[in-house]
Enzyme design. Structure first.
Site, mmCIF file in Angstrom:
data_model
loop_
_atom_site.group_PDB
_atom_site.id
_atom_site.type_symbol
_atom_site.label_atom_id
_atom_site.label_comp_id
_atom_site.label_asym_id
_atom_site.label_seq_id
_atom_site.Cartn_x
_atom_site.Cartn_y
_atom_site.Cartn_z
ATOM 1 N N CYS A 1 47.713 36.033 35.056
ATOM 2 C CA CYS A 1 47.037 36.111 36.348
ATOM 3 C C CYS A 1 47.195 34.770 37.060
ATOM 4 C CB CYS A 1 45.554 36.430 36.139
ATOM 5 S SG CYS A 1 44.603 36.437 37.672
ATOM 6 N N CYS B 1 43.369 33.103 37.408
ATOM 7 C CA CYS B 1 42.579 32.624 36.257
ATOM 8 C C CYS B 1 43.379 32.437 34.971
ATOM 9 C CB CYS B 1 41.382 33.534 36.011
ATOM 10 S SG CYS B 1 41.809 35.113 35.227
ATOM 11 N N CYS C 1 42.397 42.071 37.618
ATOM 12 C CA CYS C 1 42.103 41.194 36.498
ATOM 13 C C CYS C 1 40.620 41.359 36.165
ATOM 14 C CB CYS C 1 42.403 39.746 36.868
ATOM 15 S SG CYS C 1 41.977 38.566 35.577
ATOM 16 N N CYS D 1 38.701 37.607 36.861
ATOM 17 C CA CYS D 1 38.491 37.035 38.205
ATOM 18 C C CYS D 1 38.486 38.088 39.308
ATOM 19 C CB CYS D 1 39.526 35.957 38.491
ATOM 20 S SG CYS D 1 41.217 36.586 38.657
ATOM 21 N N CYS E 1 52.757 48.639 38.345
ATOM 22 C CA CYS E 1 53.544 48.112 39.452
ATOM 23 C C CYS E 1 52.807 46.887 40.007
ATOM 24 C CB CYS E 1 53.676 49.219 40.490
ATOM 25 S SG CYS E 1 54.879 48.919 41.762
#
Length: 141
Positions: free
Chosen positions: A57, A60, A106, A109, A129
């Site tokens: 990510c 984060c 995510c 976060c 995707c």
């Protein structure tokens, strides 16, 4: 939420922590991650990446997908058939754009990552995707 099976802290960040981490994002990264936007197809920097490693990510740094599950879907976005750890993806019904899709975020976060579709390859049949700007690639040493 605690710790994932792969040993990562999944405790959700509070608003101040998210804003602190978002301070260095570009306007395009903010548009995708925080405002649930989508980058244009075939322009993402990670689309053609063939190196071995893990996609994290951007906000984060939670590991999201391994290069072992990446495939060329022909859609113009980096695609994967399974996450790094099932607990590292949060699923939300998305009814925007006049259709129902499954948004992926995510879990730590709450950044928008992309969408998942049921038209991927075996063994899962899933196509995650992703927006390249939502991820940072860390090559295996």
């Amino acid at each position: 939420m605690g710790v994932s099976a792969t040993g990562y802290d999944l405790t959700p960040l509070n608003e101040a922590q998210v804003e602190e981490k978002a301070a260095d994002l570009t306007s395009e990264e903010r548009r995708v991650l925080l405002d649930h936007g989508t980058e244009h197809p075939f322009c993402g920097t990670l689309l053609d990446n063939k190196k071995a490693g893990v996609y994290h990510c951007r906000l984060c740094d939670l590991p999201l997908f391994s290069s072992n599950s990446k495939f060329d879907s022909g859609t113009g976005w980096p695609s994967f058939f399974q996450p790094f750890d099932p607990e590292h993806i949060r699923y939300i019904e998305d009814s925007s754009m006049g259709m129902t899709r499954t948004e992926i975020r995510c879990p730590r976060c709450d950044s928008h990552l992309g969408h998942v579709f049921p038209d991927g390859p075996p063994p899962t049949g899933q196509r995650y995707c992703l927006n390249s700007v939502a991820m940072v690639f860390q090559e295996n040493a």
